[in-house]
Design a protein around this motif. Structure first.
Motif, mmCIF file in Angstrom:
data_model
loop_
_atom_site.group_PDB
_atom_site.id
_atom_site.type_symbol
_atom_site.label_atom_id
_atom_site.label_comp_id
_atom_site.label_asym_id
_atom_site.label_seq_id
_atom_site.Cartn_x
_atom_site.Cartn_y
_atom_site.Cartn_z
ATOM 1 N N LEU A 1 5.503 12.195 1.694
ATOM 2 C CA LEU A 1 5.170 13.365 1.959
ATOM 3 C C LEU A 1 6.142 14.533 1.449
ATOM 4 N N GLY A 2 5.526 15.907 1.462
ATOM 5 C CA GLY A 2 6.376 17.103 0.966
ATOM 6 C C GLY A 2 5.984 17.848 1.973
ATOM 7 N N TYR B 1 0.913 -1.153 0.037
ATOM 8 C CA TYR B 1 -0.120 0.126 0.200
ATOM 9 C C TYR B 1 0.886 1.199 -0.076
ATOM 10 N N LEU B 2 1.044 1.875 -0.934
ATOM 11 C CA LEU B 2 1.830 3.096 -1.256
ATOM 12 C C LEU B 2 1.109 4.321 -1.436
ATOM 13 N N MET B 3 1.261 5.170 -0.625
ATOM 14 C CA MET B 3 0.423 6.655 -0.498
ATOM 15 C C MET B 3 1.431 7.687 -1.095
ATOM 16 N N LEU B 4 1.329 8.468 -2.154
ATOM 17 C CA LEU B 4 1.934 9.460 -2.971
ATOM 18 C C LEU B 4 1.437 10.703 -2.304
ATOM 19 N N ALA B 5 2.696 11.385 -2.440
ATOM 20 C CA ALA B 5 2.409 12.853 -2.390
ATOM 21 C C ALA B 5 2.415 13.620 -3.562
ATOM 22 N N GLY B 6 1.551 14.996 -3.441
ATOM 23 C CA GLY B 6 1.532 15.739 -4.760
ATOM 24 C C GLY B 6 2.493 16.730 -4.694
ATOM 25 N N GLY B 7 2.188 17.948 -5.599
ATOM 26 C CA GLY B 7 3.177 18.706 -5.715
ATOM 27 C C GLY B 7 4.033 18.434 -6.672
ATOM 28 N N SER B 8 4.993 19.653 -6.940
ATOM 29 C CA SER B 8 6.220 19.416 -8.027
ATOM 30 C C SER B 8 7.213 18.560 -7.566
ATOM 31 N N THR B 9 7.604 18.513 -6.322
ATOM 32 C CA THR B 9 8.890 18.075 -5.642
ATOM 33 C C THR B 9 9.030 16.504 -5.971
ATOM 34 N N TYR C 1 6.321 2.722 6.692
ATOM 35 C CA TYR C 1 7.335 3.586 6.417
ATOM 36 C C TYR C 1 7.091 4.932 5.977
ATOM 37 N N LEU C 2 7.932 5.977 6.371
ATOM 38 C CA LEU C 2 7.536 7.209 6.049
ATOM 39 C C LEU C 2 8.721 8.021 5.758
ATOM 40 N N LEU C 3 8.425 8.849 4.394
ATOM 41 C CA LEU C 3 9.480 9.729 3.851
ATOM 42 C C LEU C 3 9.005 11.090 3.618
ATOM 43 N N VAL C 4 9.559 11.820 4.040
ATOM 44 C CA VAL C 4 9.445 13.455 3.907
ATOM 45 C C VAL C 4 10.401 14.042 2.830
#
Length: 229
Positions: free
Chosen positions: A128-129, A34-42, A178-181
């Motif tokens: 996350l961004g 289960y992969l949750m994606l961040a939006g935005g340009s980065t 697992y969490l990546l900012v």
């Protein structure tokens, strides 16, 4: 929590490697990831790199989104549309992969309720961004979502247009396996410091995750908090 400070040129490659490694770790013990994606340009260049990897078993991955702008789908401000164009520019999704988008263009309250129902109990990998004001997902300074303990998805108001958003809440962020900012650019340096040192902005919700910053985003951190990759 690990803090990775990388050269701006290497940022996308290092983040892509982190994500790919965790996908494989999850799938060693689980049938699906289960992969949750961040939006935005980065993250868009990172997603483009992921799409080119031949070892990612997309047929075993379920994609979710951490927030959405309440704008029509297939517009340039829609997170789902931007992300999918980066991952699958030809429009062909791998067989077996499930994509659960937030329907932000519909009634926000109803859309939040519906999305709560499709979320798994725990996200395996959450990306996350951070905004220049310290927001993460669509949890902005002063947002009611900051104190939310029960709801997992809720409507939110942004500090800049488009104002109406949908966002996950702290319980989703803090329960992720697992969490990546991911943070890039000098314009984010003060937000990074306020999150990691002062803990005074919404991005501090993600303190227990891994943080990947380029050297410009990390420049306001105290010297003793700067760790190399």
């Amino acid at each position: 929590m690990d803090r990775f400070i990388v050269d701006p040129v290497e940022f996308a490659a290092q983040a892509e490697r982190w994500i790919g490694d965790r996908i494989h770790l999850v799938l060693e013990s689980s049938r699906r990831c289960y992969l949750m994606l961040a939006g935005g340009s980065t993250p868009l260049p990172i997603y483009q790199r992921l799409a080119m990897r031949k070892d990612i078993p997309w047929s075993r991955i379920d994609l979710f989104f951490g927030d959405e702008r309440c704008v029509p789908v297939n517009t340039s401000e829609n997170n789902y549309t931007m992300v999918m164009r980066s991952l699958f520019p030809d429009g062909d999704r791998p067989d077996g992969m499930n994509v659960y988008r937030m329907c932000g263009e519909e009634n926000p309250d109803k859309a939040a309720e519906v999305y709560e129902l499709v979320l798994p109990e725990r996200i395996d990998i959450l990306l996350l961004g951070v905004g220049d004001d310290g927001h993460t997902a669509s949890i902005f300074p002063g947002s009611a979502a900051l104190d939310e303990e029960k709801r997992r998805v809720m409507p939110a108001i942004a500090a800049k247009p488009p104002l109406q958003r949908l966002t996950i809440t702290p319980p989703v962020i803090q329960s992720a396996r697992y969490l990546l900012v991911m943070v890039q650019g000098e314009g984010k340096a003060d937000a990074v410091r306020r999150a990691l040192v002062d803990r005074s902005v919404p991005a501090a919700i993600a303190l227990d995750g891994d943080w990947m910053m380029d050297t410009q985003a990390a420049r306001a951190l105290p010297e003793d908090q700067r760790l190399g990759f």
